[in-house]
Design a protein around this motif. Sequence first.
Motif, PDB file in Angstrom:
ATOM      1  N   TYR A 703      10.659  19.032  -6.780  1.00 46.86           N
ATOM      2  CA  TYR A 703      10.310  18.114  -5.710  1.00 46.86           C
ATOM      3  C   TYR A 703      11.162  18.369  -4.467  1.00 46.86           C
ATOM      4  CZ  TYR A 703       8.744  13.630  -3.813  1.00 46.86           C
ATOM      5  OH  TYR A 703       8.176  12.654  -3.057  1.00 46.86           O
ATOM      6  N   MET A 704      10.509  18.450  -3.346  1.00 46.41           N
ATOM      7  CA  MET A 704      11.143  18.662  -2.046  1.00 46.41           C
ATOM      8  C   MET A 704      12.039  19.900  -2.047  1.00 46.41           C
ATOM      9  SD  MET A 704      11.772  14.768  -0.717  1.00 46.41           S
ATOM     10  CE  MET A 704      13.018  14.235  -1.825  1.00 46.41           C
TER      11      MET A 704
ATOM     12  N   ASN B 214      12.005  12.555   4.587  1.00 46.31           N
ATOM     13  CA  ASN B 214      11.315  12.905   3.346  1.00 46.31           C
ATOM     14  C   ASN B 214      11.641  11.900   2.240  1.00 46.31           C
ATOM     15  OD1 ASN B 214      11.722  16.048   4.492  1.00 46.31           O
ATOM     16  ND2 ASN B 214       9.753  15.507   3.601  1.00 46.31           N
ATOM     17  N   GLU B 215      12.893  11.501   2.195  1.00 46.69           N
ATOM     18  CA  GLU B 215      13.281  10.552   1.157  1.00 46.69           C
ATOM     19  C   GLU B 215      12.758   9.150   1.463  1.00 46.69           C
ATOM     20  OE1 GLU B 215      17.080  12.255  -1.099  1.00 46.69           O
ATOM     21  OE2 GLU B 215      17.626  11.062   0.661  1.00 46.69           O
ATOM     22  N   GLY B 218       9.281   9.545   0.530  1.00 45.85           N
ATOM     23  CA  GLY B 218       9.052  10.335  -0.679  1.00 45.85           C
ATOM     24  C   GLY B 218       9.802   9.842  -1.902  1.00 45.85           C
ATOM     25  N   ARG B 219      10.673   8.858  -1.724  1.00 46.15           N
ATOM     26  CA  ARG B 219      11.286   8.238  -2.891  1.00 46.15           C
ATOM     27  C   ARG B 219      10.891   6.777  -2.912  1.00 46.15           C
ATOM     28  NH1 ARG B 219      17.591   9.941  -3.163  1.00 46.15           N
ATOM     29  NH2 ARG B 219      17.569   8.455  -4.884  1.00 46.15           N
ATOM     30  N   PHE B 277       4.605   5.090   0.310  1.00 47.78           N
ATOM     31  CA  PHE B 277       5.112   6.056  -0.673  1.00 47.78           C
ATOM     32  C   PHE B 277       4.132   7.210  -0.766  1.00 47.78           C
ATOM     33  CE2 PHE B 277       5.430   7.205  -5.377  1.00 47.78           C
ATOM     34  CZ  PHE B 277       6.484   8.088  -5.177  1.00 47.78           C
TER      35      PHE B 277
END
Lengths: 1084, 516
Positions: A703-704, B214-215, B218-219, B277
């Motif tokens: 991931y990423m 991104n986090e 993406g999290r 998300f």
Amino acid sequence: MIYNNLKMTKILLNIAILICLLFVLNQAAFGQTALLRGVVFEEDKNHPLPGATVMLVNQNNRVLSGIITDVDGKFEIKKLDDAAKIVFSFIGLKTQVFDLKNNAASFTVVMISENKEIDMVEIVADKKPKADMGFISIDKKELSSAVASIDMEEMKNLPVTSVDQMIQGAAPGLQIVAASGDPGAAASIRIRGISSITGINDPLWVIDGAEIIGDNYKVESITDFGFSPIGDIDPADIESIDILKDASATALYGSKGANGVIVIKTKRGKRGKPEFTFSSKFTYTQVPRTIPMMSGDEQRIFSIESYKTGTDDGSFLPELRGDLTRSDAWEYNNNTDWMDQITRDGFYQQYNTSLTGGGERISYYWGLGYTNQYGTTKGTGYDRFNTRFNLDYRISDKLKVSADLSYVNTLTDKRGQEHPIDYNSAGDNIHPIEFARAIGAFYPVYSKNGLNYFIDRESTVSYTGRYNPLAIIDYSTYLTKSNRFMASTVLEYKIRDNLEFRSQVSVDFREAADEYFLPGYATAALPGETLYNAGRQTDGYQLMLTNNNRLSWIPVNTANHRLTISGVLNLTTDKNNSTSLSYSNGASPELRASDASAVIAEASGTYGNRKNIGMFIQGHYVLKDRYFLTVTGKMEGDSRYGKDNLYSIFPAIGAGWELSKEGFLASAGWINSVKPRYAFGITGSLPDILNLYDVAYETGTGYMGKTYTYPAKFAYDNIKEERTVEHNAGVDWSLFNNRLSGQFDYYSRTTDDLLLKETLSSTLGYSSQYINFGSVRNSGIELGITGVILKGSSTKLRWKTFFNIARNRNKLLSLPDNLDDNAFTASKEGYTSKLQKGDVIGGFYGYRALGVYATDDDAILKDEKGSVIYEADGVTPKYMRYGSNTGHQFRGGDMVYQDFNGDGIINELDKVQVGDANPDIYGGWNNTFNYRSWILSINFQYQMGNDVINGTRKSVEWMHDSRNQAKSVTNRWRKQGDITDIPRAQRLAYWNEDASTRWVEDASYVRLKSVSLTYNFDSEAVSRLKLGFRSMSVYFTGYNLYTWTKYLGIDPEVPVTGTVNMFSVDDNATAPARQFTVGLRASF
Amino acid sequence: MKRTACFMNIFTKIKCGLLGVVILISGCDSFLEVDTPDNLVQDEFWQNRDQVYSSLMGIYTSLNGSLNSLHIWGDIRSSFYAPGVGTEFTPEYAQFLLHDIYPKNDLVSWSQVYKSITWINSFIKNAPGTLAKDPTFEQDELNIMMGEAHAVRALYYFYLVRAFKDVPIIKEPYESDSQEFNTAAFPENEVLAFIEEDLDLALKNTSETFDNVNEKYGRVTKNAVRAVWADVKLWKNEYQACLDLCSVIDATYATSLVRPLDWYTIFNPGNSPESIFELQYTQQGPSSPLYNWFSFFDVGKEKYLANAANIAINSADLYPPASEKYSTSDTIRLKSFSTYNVDAVSNGYGGAFEVYKFLGQAAYQEAYRSPNERTANYIFYRYREILLMKAEAYAMLGNYTGAEACINLIREHCDIPSLQPGEAGEGIEFFTRLLMEREFELGFEGKEWFAAVRVSRRPGYQTVVIDKAATEHSMGQSYQVIRARLMNPESWFLPYHYDEVENNQQLEQKEFYQNK
């Protein structure tokens, strides 16, 4: 050999002619000079002997200095202080040793011919051949286990590149099936059947006492036909092959030897004048038989018929209707025989030289070989250069060192074989032979302008237009290169007369790389597609280091009792490292490497390091030279299984009884030897899983773009080894002055706690796990008979024959009650395998085909009285259906399957066992005729009673889509009332193409494997040539000449592929071809 | 006598030898230790913060592995899907579109999802132990990670329960072959209770937000947990609870809807301000599956196209009079150019469009993303779905005005005329319309079949899903055939995979599928 048999030497000494010695004291020289002088004569004392070796040795027979006598037989050598003896030797003459204690300074020595003794030696050697068991050799006479030796003399004229092909049919109980007829292909070898379902069933290979890289080969490679451990060893370098079959014989190897051990001994130097041998072979390979395919015209009709289930309104496939006024007429009106296009006559040449010789101290063998082979499918070839150097150095009576070195370089061209790239995202790989059968026969080979290959991705008639097999072969690159280096040093030290230490360090290093590239234009691929400039590269090595240490001790050695105890400690480390890179969409077809512009589809690698330790103690006891007992205990440990290492112990015991030495048989002069024997042993193995007893994690790029870790494996806390208990009873016999001899063995090997992958509930996160369950038994008989039918003489015919036969029965004895049989099925081509109690491993299931419905009405269901059964409405007749009660309704032209449960539906419940891939019997029959200077050898090889799923024939008869089909489908059902066994032409008719007896065949065969005629020039004729030849022979060999079989496929020797319980599927491999060889052998 | 003595002597020697061997073996253990093991074993793992973090990344990576299953279960039975012409659309996919699914269909296999759950279970069991071993590892950070793990597990079970209804609950990792598990299916309400338990833990522990973009999207953040939970509440028909959760999300997102002409930034480059998300795809790591699922003109392997006939029906219903300019394949957008090509593709059944929103460079351009830009994120939740969830909850509570307000908010941000009060209707009429609005906004994003099932399971609304599915079927099936197949609500859920029933002694096939 002589060296090892002190006892024999003693006997020899007793009967030897006394050494003739003339001993003259030279007064003048006495006391004043430290020079020793003298003359050496031949036996008749008239001719001085030039070239004889004169050596000074110390008390321990260590050579201090040495010279050679001059043309007059004279010598002069400086006397050294610690020189104790002077030794005279010459090839073929008896070595003479004199003590230097009495200060003699001048010698006149007469060398005596060794001729008479050589006779003796041969007789003795004949009586006491040793069975080479790798770590240990035991006199065959005293052997209690099943060991088969292969007569290499019979094999040397065969046009084969690898040992596994050579020994096919050469020993009882050895089942060898070639992977394909392509150059460089390996073979699969089974000794005494399948005893492990999940594990490995290949034997262990041992060369010159050291284990080599075998089934543990880990280098990531795209070779689809596997790695053959001995594929790159030149048969010309091999001296002998012994096959250890039962558990008592393989006990020394523990779990590694659970499937038998093949022990190879390479040629070593012999004492004597240097001998240089040159041999060369030229082989012509015929294109193998193939399945006749439909011509373009036939296929056009077939395509139109199959397109819309036989209804033709003239609206579709206008290209195929023979309209020559169309602009694309050139594309659809050809009759191309594609198989013919991609095949050619094969050619194969091999050159070998060897230089061998040796003296008192040093002997050497140096072999050099080059092989070059062009296969019968275009784009297949094999090229090998190999060399081997074996050196033995006897430093003293107590110390001996050998050093062996071998290097092999191979290059295999595999463009004509299955390519490692998927063309339809469904797991079907590009395969030129398959495409040659599939591509429309109406397509041309070349494009309209004749300059390029024909490739048409837009053709709506058939997708196969895009895959021109010739373009794929010609434009692609697919090479496997490998380098293998093997070296070994052995040190043997005699501590005391009855105590010997041997230590061997050996290395086997193999490095291999694959290069694959398919340019986009080979399949008219567009940028973005996976076939566009696609490539794959792999690279890796494996390094295996072994160290064997043996201590043999003979504590008791009297006339009536002899006890030998050997202890061996064996250490192995095995490292491997490899990477594999798949890519596509490179910027240009000229950039074949995985450069920056390419899209890397997959990069993977393996790294492994494994260590193994094994030790065993073997006691061998001989009572009165007629009762033999061997007891072995082996213990081993392996780093694979993690920290909680498990040491396994494998015991074995064997006993033999030489009856002919007993009083009651002493009078029967026609019996030379009868030795019943019995052996028992236990071997076992754990699955090949790293850190068996631990939870283990793996990582990747996730991931990423970050590294991620996941649990990859759970701990096996419940698992234990699968253990094979083997009983072997046999008898070795030799009658009528050794003219008839043989071996008979009965064995029964039961594997308990069989390891099998059980499919888990997927809710546990893993798809399967190993469990111990049930047991399987392999039992069988093996018989080998050697007969000298005509004794022959210098003017009479000699006929020696060797016949062998083996039968193995495989049976699943028990399976646990709660085991779901379906969980263990494997399937291929729609056929499934099952494991069932009382059944065999290797049976497969499908429908029983009963032909084709001639008319629609034939598919109407009838009760036992023959009256029609109706649907619920009472009016509509009920038809046989496929799959379910709403599935396809059978009609005229569809396949008839037996409806076993009589429910009017052909479904899973009607699948029965339709075949068994295990042969009933297999073996070989070899004959050698000698007449004067002529030698004729004729070898047969056979296998009976095994069934094969003919996947190749299925792929050309199933009429699934637009692919071309075999000529046999022109017999298809076409109108009501046709009686035939080929169903109607209809695409995607799943019910007609389902797995059934239609494509299951009995693949029994008897093959005339080789006929070879050799002419040995007599020595006079050779010497008259004055070229320095010592001997010369020429031969002619026909290989794979004729096969008696009913098999409808290309060749009944179907490669063993796939899973253990689903083997024997004929899958478009190149068939072994007929070959003709002329060869020459000369020695100087 | 002498011989006996001799033998005695030998046996003594042998005994000594054996003793030597035993001593030797004790030295061999160290020989058998391999300096570079081929994989990490339990003893060497869970030692520090970095290993915990890489395991967390493993959990997110597992979402990529399960994505195909999740998407198929949640979306492709919605009436918008048409079969692709590409090689990847197999008969197994056809079974889904035809609403005629058999237990042997591999696409109903949940093995990927439970494999991912095993990874999470392993994380939840082992990660806390690391804290004591790594002094630099803070309790707070561990809590955040644990919250994420619970949230993703809840998300997985939520997909499972919506696709299968009754499913096994596995809370522990399978770490030894001596472990026993109850793999029987639990009733839907127990699974939902377990999901809410996990979500509760997740909401307490996860972070409010992250700094890195991104986090951030993406999290799993607290808002992401709320979004999932609101969805769960809606599935449980607890409308007020749903609205309560949504109102917390409103606080952050009410002002962040992207402007009408910027709508394409939701998909390219993604991570728009209204995102909650979404599964991130970058140049490294797993590649985004979206391009290959949908691209027709470029790659030709596509699985899915959009059902042109149904799009026409939707646009006629939603924007009367039917206007060519609204006739697009994916969203309630301005122009036809949100598809690559306005001409329908023929797939042998009827007209079908390519779904452009995951493929193009920008709106209103006929340009595909270049090969190294095909990293479209997979959006699990974005704010407009929250608005549509609110609309659904309001409507179920009888507040149609509130519902229309939510829908209008979206229409305004798409430059589409607002609904007149009452225009959306009530009851079945409203919900049929709501599903169409959802399809235009959220079509092909993974949950439209679930939404249809959710609405239709409520008493009196059964025909909503049937009518929509049976009208203008994309594979040319007649209205009656599809209607018959969907009459029994059991058919809206999937069968357990044949192999799973075979291998799992405790699982019994659903009655509806037993004879299939």
